[in-house]
Write an enzyme that holds these catalytic residues in place. Sequence first.
Site, PDB file in Angstrom:
ATOM      1  N   ALA A  26       0.838  -1.204   0.000  1.00 34.10           N
ATOM      2  CA  ALA A  26       0.000   0.000   0.000  1.00 34.10           C
ATOM      3  C   ALA A  26       0.870   1.250   0.000  1.00 34.10           C
ATOM      4  O   ALA A  26       0.573   2.231  -0.691  1.00 34.10           O
ATOM      5  CB  ALA A  26      -0.931  -0.004   1.202  1.00 34.10           C
ATOM      6  N   GLU A  40       3.148  13.822 -13.864  1.00 38.70           N
ATOM      7  CA  GLU A  40       2.375  13.513 -15.076  1.00 38.70           C
ATOM      8  C   GLU A  40       1.140  14.412 -15.168  1.00 38.70           C
ATOM      9  O   GLU A  40       0.177  14.238 -14.434  1.00 38.70           O
ATOM     10  CB  GLU A  40       1.951  12.037 -15.073  1.00 38.70           C
ATOM     11  N   VAL A  43      -2.221  12.638 -15.799  1.00 39.73           N
ATOM     12  CA  VAL A  43      -2.818  12.041 -14.605  1.00 39.73           C
ATOM     13  C   VAL A  43      -3.579  13.099 -13.817  1.00 39.73           C
ATOM     14  O   VAL A  43      -4.707  12.858 -13.359  1.00 39.73           O
ATOM     15  CB  VAL A  43      -1.745  11.351 -13.729  1.00 39.73           C
ATOM     16  N   LEU A  60     -27.115  11.879 -10.784  1.00 37.12           N
ATOM     17  CA  LEU A  60     -28.001  11.575 -11.915  1.00 37.12           C
ATOM     18  C   LEU A  60     -29.097  10.601 -11.494  1.00 37.12           C
ATOM     19  O   LEU A  60     -28.889   9.731 -10.647  1.00 37.12           O
ATOM     20  CB  LEU A  60     -27.193  10.970 -13.069  1.00 37.12           C
ATOM     21  N   GLU A  81      -4.014   5.362 -17.839  1.00 38.79           N
ATOM     22  CA  GLU A  81      -3.044   6.462 -17.891  1.00 38.79           C
ATOM     23  C   GLU A  81      -1.861   6.183 -16.960  1.00 38.79           C
ATOM     24  O   GLU A  81      -0.716   6.470 -17.302  1.00 38.79           O
ATOM     25  CB  GLU A  81      -3.701   7.783 -17.525  1.00 38.79           C
ATOM     26  N   GLU A  88       6.069   4.751 -20.295  1.00 44.92           N
ATOM     27  CA  GLU A  88       6.882   5.868 -20.781  1.00 44.92           C
ATOM     28  C   GLU A  88       8.116   6.084 -19.899  1.00 44.92           C
ATOM     29  O   GLU A  88       9.204   6.357 -20.414  1.00 44.92           O
ATOM     30  CB  GLU A  88       6.042   7.137 -20.852  1.00 44.92           C
ATOM     31  N   GLU A  97      17.828   8.194 -26.913  1.00 49.41           N
ATOM     32  CA  GLU A  97      17.946   8.108 -28.368  1.00 49.41           C
ATOM     33  C   GLU A  97      16.740   7.375 -28.940  1.00 49.41           C
ATOM     34  O   GLU A  97      16.139   6.530 -28.275  1.00 49.41           O
ATOM     35  CB  GLU A  97      19.248   7.405 -28.787  1.00 49.41           C
ATOM     36  N   SER A 110      -0.192   5.080 -25.494  1.00 48.54           N
ATOM     37  CA  SER A 110      -1.049   6.229 -25.778  1.00 48.54           C
ATOM     38  C   SER A 110      -2.358   5.780 -26.420  1.00 48.54           C
ATOM     39  O   SER A 110      -3.432   6.308 -26.111  1.00 48.54           O
ATOM     40  CB  SER A 110      -0.309   7.201 -26.691  1.00 48.54           C
TER      41      SER A 110
END
Length: 130
Positions: A26, A40, A43, A60, A81, A88, A97, A110
Amino acid sequence: MKQPPPCKHQNGKPGHRGLKRIVKAAGYSLHGLRAAFKYESAVRQELLLLLIFTPIALLLDVSHIEKILLIGALLLVLVIELLNSAIENVVDRIGSEYHELSGRAKDIGSAAVFVSLCLALFVWFMIVLL
Protein backbone atom coordinates in the site's frame (compact mmCIF):
# COMPACT_ATOMS: atom_id res chain seq x y z
CA MET A 1 21.21 -2.60 15.52
CA LYS A 2 21.32 -4.13 12.06
CA GLN A 3 18.01 -5.29 10.60
CA PRO A 4 17.81 -8.88 9.36
CA PRO A 5 17.36 -9.30 5.61
CA PRO A 6 13.82 -9.91 4.40
CA CYS A 7 12.81 -13.55 4.35
CA LYS A 8 12.89 -15.48 1.08
CA HIS A 9 9.69 -17.03 -0.15
CA GLN A 10 9.35 -20.36 -1.89
CA ASN A 11 9.71 -18.61 -5.24
CA GLY A 12 13.12 -17.31 -4.15
CA LYS A 13 12.13 -13.66 -4.08
CA PRO A 14 12.93 -11.71 -0.94
CA GLY A 15 10.11 -9.89 0.75
CA HIS A 16 7.71 -9.64 3.61
CA ARG A 17 4.66 -11.76 4.30
CA GLY A 18 1.21 -11.31 5.71
CA LEU A 19 -0.02 -7.95 6.94
CA LYS A 20 3.44 -6.37 6.68
CA ARG A 21 3.54 -7.16 2.95
CA ILE A 22 0.10 -5.60 2.47
CA VAL A 23 1.12 -2.46 4.37
CA LYS A 24 4.37 -2.18 2.38
CA ALA A 25 2.52 -2.71 -0.92
CA ALA A 26 0.00 0.00 0.00
CA GLY A 27 2.88 2.35 0.78
CA TYR A 28 4.50 1.68 -2.60
CA SER A 29 1.14 2.29 -4.30
CA LEU A 30 0.65 5.62 -2.53
CA HIS A 31 4.21 6.60 -3.45
CA GLY A 32 3.41 5.78 -7.08
CA LEU A 33 0.20 7.80 -7.02
CA ARG A 34 2.04 10.79 -5.56
CA ALA A 35 4.78 10.51 -8.19
CA ALA A 36 2.24 10.24 -11.01
CA PHE A 37 0.35 13.27 -9.70
CA LYS A 38 3.56 15.28 -9.32
CA TYR A 39 5.20 14.43 -12.66
CA GLU A 40 2.37 13.51 -15.08
CA SER A 41 0.04 16.29 -16.22
CA ALA A 42 -2.28 13.80 -17.94
CA VAL A 43 -2.82 12.04 -14.60
CA ARG A 44 -3.68 15.35 -12.97
CA GLN A 45 -6.13 16.20 -15.78
CA GLU A 46 -7.85 12.82 -15.66
CA LEU A 47 -8.03 12.93 -11.87
CA LEU A 48 -9.70 16.33 -12.15
CA LEU A 49 -12.24 14.89 -14.61
CA LEU A 50 -12.88 12.05 -12.16
CA LEU A 51 -13.39 14.50 -9.29
CA ILE A 52 -15.79 16.63 -11.35
CA PHE A 53 -17.84 13.87 -12.94
CA THR A 54 -18.12 11.44 -10.01
CA PRO A 55 -20.49 13.70 -8.06
CA ILE A 56 -22.44 14.33 -11.26
CA ALA A 57 -22.79 10.57 -11.80
CA LEU A 58 -23.96 10.12 -8.22
CA LEU A 59 -26.60 12.85 -8.62
CA LEU A 60 -28.00 11.57 -11.92
CA ASP A 61 -31.36 9.86 -11.84
CA VAL A 62 -30.03 6.53 -13.12
CA SER A 63 -29.74 3.05 -11.61
CA HIS A 64 -26.95 2.04 -9.27
CA ILE A 65 -25.44 -0.14 -12.00
CA GLU A 66 -25.40 2.81 -14.40
CA LYS A 67 -23.69 4.97 -11.76
CA ILE A 68 -21.08 2.25 -11.30
CA LEU A 69 -20.55 2.12 -15.07
CA LEU A 70 -20.20 5.90 -15.33
CA ILE A 71 -17.66 6.14 -12.52
CA GLY A 72 -15.93 2.88 -13.49
CA ALA A 73 -15.33 4.14 -17.02
CA LEU A 74 -13.62 7.24 -15.60
CA LEU A 75 -11.53 5.15 -13.20
CA LEU A 76 -10.49 2.90 -16.07
CA VAL A 77 -9.11 5.93 -17.93
CA LEU A 78 -7.02 6.85 -14.88
CA VAL A 79 -5.77 3.27 -14.43
CA ILE A 80 -4.69 3.04 -18.07
CA GLU A 81 -3.04 6.46 -17.89
CA LEU A 82 -1.04 5.27 -14.87
CA LEU A 83 0.10 2.19 -16.81
CA ASN A 84 0.95 4.34 -19.84
CA SER A 85 3.00 6.67 -17.66
CA ALA A 86 4.85 3.69 -16.22
CA ILE A 87 5.65 2.43 -19.74
CA GLU A 88 6.88 5.87 -20.78
CA ASN A 89 9.09 6.14 -17.70
CA VAL A 90 10.66 2.74 -18.30
CA VAL A 91 11.31 3.56 -21.97
CA ASP A 92 12.83 6.93 -21.04
CA ARG A 93 15.00 5.24 -18.39
CA ILE A 94 16.49 2.94 -21.03
CA GLY A 95 17.71 5.84 -23.17
CA SER A 96 16.83 9.09 -24.87
CA GLU A 97 17.95 8.11 -28.37
CA TYR A 98 15.22 7.13 -30.78
CA HIS A 99 14.49 3.45 -31.21
CA GLU A 100 11.59 2.07 -33.22
CA LEU A 101 10.48 -0.29 -30.42
CA SER A 102 10.61 2.49 -27.82
CA GLY A 103 8.45 4.70 -30.01
CA ARG A 104 6.07 1.82 -30.67
CA ALA A 105 5.73 1.06 -26.94
CA LYS A 106 4.90 4.68 -26.19
CA ASP A 107 2.44 4.89 -29.10
CA ILE A 108 0.66 1.70 -28.03
CA GLY A 109 0.38 2.98 -24.45
CA SER A 110 -1.05 6.23 -25.78
CA ALA A 111 -3.49 4.27 -27.94
CA ALA A 112 -4.68 2.38 -24.84
CA VAL A 113 -5.43 5.69 -23.12
CA PHE A 114 -7.28 6.90 -26.23
CA VAL A 115 -9.40 3.74 -26.39
CA SER A 116 -10.27 4.05 -22.69
CA LEU A 117 -11.28 7.69 -23.22
CA CYS A 118 -13.49 6.64 -26.15
CA LEU A 119 -15.07 3.98 -23.95
CA ALA A 120 -15.73 6.52 -21.18
CA LEU A 121 -17.33 8.92 -23.68
CA PHE A 122 -19.43 6.12 -25.11
CA VAL A 123 -20.64 4.99 -21.67
CA TRP A 124 -21.52 8.55 -20.63
CA PHE A 125 -23.24 9.23 -23.94
CA MET A 126 -25.28 6.03 -23.84
CA ILE A 127 -26.39 6.44 -20.24
CA VAL A 128 -26.78 10.21 -19.90
CA LEU A 129 -27.81 11.42 -23.32
CA LEU A 130 -29.90 8.53 -24.68
